[in-house]
Design a protein around this motif. Structure first.
Motif, PDB file in Angstrom:
ATOM      1  N   ASP A  10       0.410   7.383   0.557  1.00 19.49           N
ATOM      2  CA  ASP A  10       0.806   5.978   0.493  1.00 19.49           C
ATOM      3  C   ASP A  10       2.335   5.906   0.461  1.00 19.49           C
ATOM      4  O   ASP A  10       3.017   6.919   0.630  1.00 19.49           O
ATOM      5  CB  ASP A  10       0.163   5.269  -0.712  1.00 19.49           C
ATOM      6  N   LYS A  11       2.877   4.732   0.232  1.00 19.72           N
ATOM      7  CA  LYS A  11       4.337   4.533   0.290  1.00 19.72           C
ATOM      8  C   LYS A  11       5.112   5.374  -0.718  1.00 19.72           C
ATOM      9  O   LYS A  11       6.292   5.633  -0.534  1.00 19.72           O
ATOM     10  CB  LYS A  11       4.686   3.062   0.095  1.00 19.72           C
ATOM     11  N   TRP A  12       4.464   5.822  -1.773  1.00 17.00           N
ATOM     12  CA  TRP A  12       5.144   6.600  -2.804  1.00 17.00           C
ATOM     13  C   TRP A  12       5.301   8.062  -2.414  1.00 17.00           C
ATOM     14  O   TRP A  12       6.002   8.810  -3.079  1.00 17.00           O
ATOM     15  CB  TRP A  12       4.409   6.479  -4.136  1.00 17.00           C
ATOM     16  N   CYS A  38       4.361  10.057   3.509  1.00 17.34           N
ATOM     17  CA  CYS A  38       4.673   8.882   4.325  1.00 17.34           C
ATOM     18  C   CYS A  38       6.174   8.554   4.316  1.00 17.34           C
ATOM     19  O   CYS A  38       6.731   8.145   5.334  1.00 17.34           O
ATOM     20  CB  CYS A  38       3.849   7.689   3.843  1.00 17.34           C
ATOM     21  N   GLN A  39       6.826   8.744   3.177  1.00 15.02           N
ATOM     22  CA  GLN A  39       8.269   8.484   3.116  1.00 15.02           C
ATOM     23  C   GLN A  39       9.034   9.429   4.031  1.00 15.02           C
ATOM     24  O   GLN A  39       9.971   9.014   4.720  1.00 15.02           O
ATOM     25  CB  GLN A  39       8.803   8.621   1.681  1.00 15.02           C
ATOM     26  N   GLU A  51       9.497  -0.414  -6.023  1.00 19.37           N
ATOM     27  CA  GLU A  51       8.475  -0.856  -5.080  1.00 19.37           C
ATOM     28  C   GLU A  51       9.074  -1.802  -4.039  1.00 19.37           C
ATOM     29  O   GLU A  51       8.795  -1.684  -2.845  1.00 19.37           O
ATOM     30  CB  GLU A  51       7.327  -1.537  -5.842  1.00 19.37           C
ATOM     31  N   ILE A  54      11.253   0.200  -1.490  1.00 21.97           N
ATOM     32  CA  ILE A  54      10.426   1.032  -0.611  1.00 21.97           C
ATOM     33  C   ILE A  54       9.687   0.150   0.392  1.00 21.97           C
ATOM     34  O   ILE A  54       9.656   0.453   1.588  1.00 21.97           O
ATOM     35  CB  ILE A  54       9.455   1.907  -1.436  1.00 21.97           C
ATOM     36  N   ASP A  55       9.102  -0.954  -0.072  1.00 15.60           N
ATOM     37  CA  ASP A  55       8.410  -1.877   0.833  1.00 15.60           C
ATOM     38  C   ASP A  55       9.353  -2.388   1.922  1.00 15.60           C
ATOM     39  O   ASP A  55       8.996  -2.430   3.098  1.00 15.60           O
ATOM     40  CB  ASP A  55       7.822  -3.072   0.070  1.00 15.60           C
ATOM     41  N   PHE A  58      10.120   0.323   4.531  1.00 13.75           N
ATOM     42  CA  PHE A  58       9.003   0.518   5.458  1.00 13.75           C
ATOM     43  C   PHE A  58       8.911  -0.644   6.450  1.00 13.75           C
ATOM     44  O   PHE A  58       8.689  -0.438   7.635  1.00 13.75           O
ATOM     45  CB  PHE A  58       7.671   0.697   4.714  1.00 13.75           C
ATOM     46  N   ALA A  85       0.562   2.491   3.010  1.00 14.02           N
ATOM     47  CA  ALA A  85       1.494   2.533   4.140  1.00 14.02           C
ATOM     48  C   ALA A  85       1.103   3.639   5.124  1.00 14.02           C
ATOM     49  O   ALA A  85       1.229   3.471   6.339  1.00 14.02           O
ATOM     50  CB  ALA A  85       2.919   2.741   3.647  1.00 14.02           C
TER      51      ALA A  85
END
Length: 179
Positions: A10-12, A38-39, A51, A54-55, A58, A85
């Motif tokens: 995920d995004k983290w 993902c990052q 958060e 990061i959002d 993306f 993500a």
């Protein structure tokens, strides 16, 4: 030889992804697993890892870069298991020709702007309380295989019950092909 399973965080990324080890525990005996943070795929580097930041990273270019990088890295057909993500990246990459045998995309965000679904076998899984889940109307229009899990929100993929169910479903799919 084991089937290849590409797992996308995920995004983290790996930073807050201890739960991902539970998936590996179930699946590593049966799949040759490749993991993508993902990052890293999206070259997302924020000075303050909130958060919101990061959002934003993306949304601005991270998803597009991650899609492009995934397509460059994964040139052979494989199964995909992706979260948040990462699920968005896998879904969008499949629309651009990612060679996928199957995709299990859990809590993908923003895909309801797409007018088509991937050609390959793709299952979209969302928690009933996830604000980012697409409508049933959208799913019917694009022919998406949409599964809604009652009483869960966006991070349902980190819950042990869901980890177990999704992993067992992936294992059933692979063992059916062996028999």
């Amino acid at each position: 030889m084991a089937e290849k399973l590409v797992v996308i965080s995920d995004k983290w990324g790996a930073k807050k992804g201890l739960w991902i080890a539970s998936y590996f525990g179930y699946l590593q005996q049966y799949y040759d697993i490749v993991f993508h943070d993902c990052q890293q795929l999206g070259n997302v580097d924020v000075s303050i890892s909130s958060e919101e930041n990061i959002d934003k990273a993306f949304r601005e270019k991270g998803i597009d870069r991650a899609v492009s990088n995934l397509i460059k890295k994964e040139t052979q057909k494989a199964h995909y298991l992706a979260f948040g993500a990462g699920a968005t990246v896998a879904y969008k990459a499949s629309l651009k020709g990612l060679p996928a045998k199957s995709i299990t995309a859990i809590s993908a965000t923003g895909i309801d702007t797409e007018e088509e679904t991937a050609v390959s076998d793709i299952q979209l899984i969302y928690g009933e309380c996830d604000k980012s889940k697409p409508s049933l109307k959208w799913a019917q229009r694009v022919g998406a295989n949409l599964k809604i899990v009652p009483n869960f929100g966006h991070t349902l993929y980190s819950d042990e019950k869901i980890i177990s169910e999704v992993s067992l479903e992936l294992l059933e799919n692979i063992t059916k092909k062996v028999i």
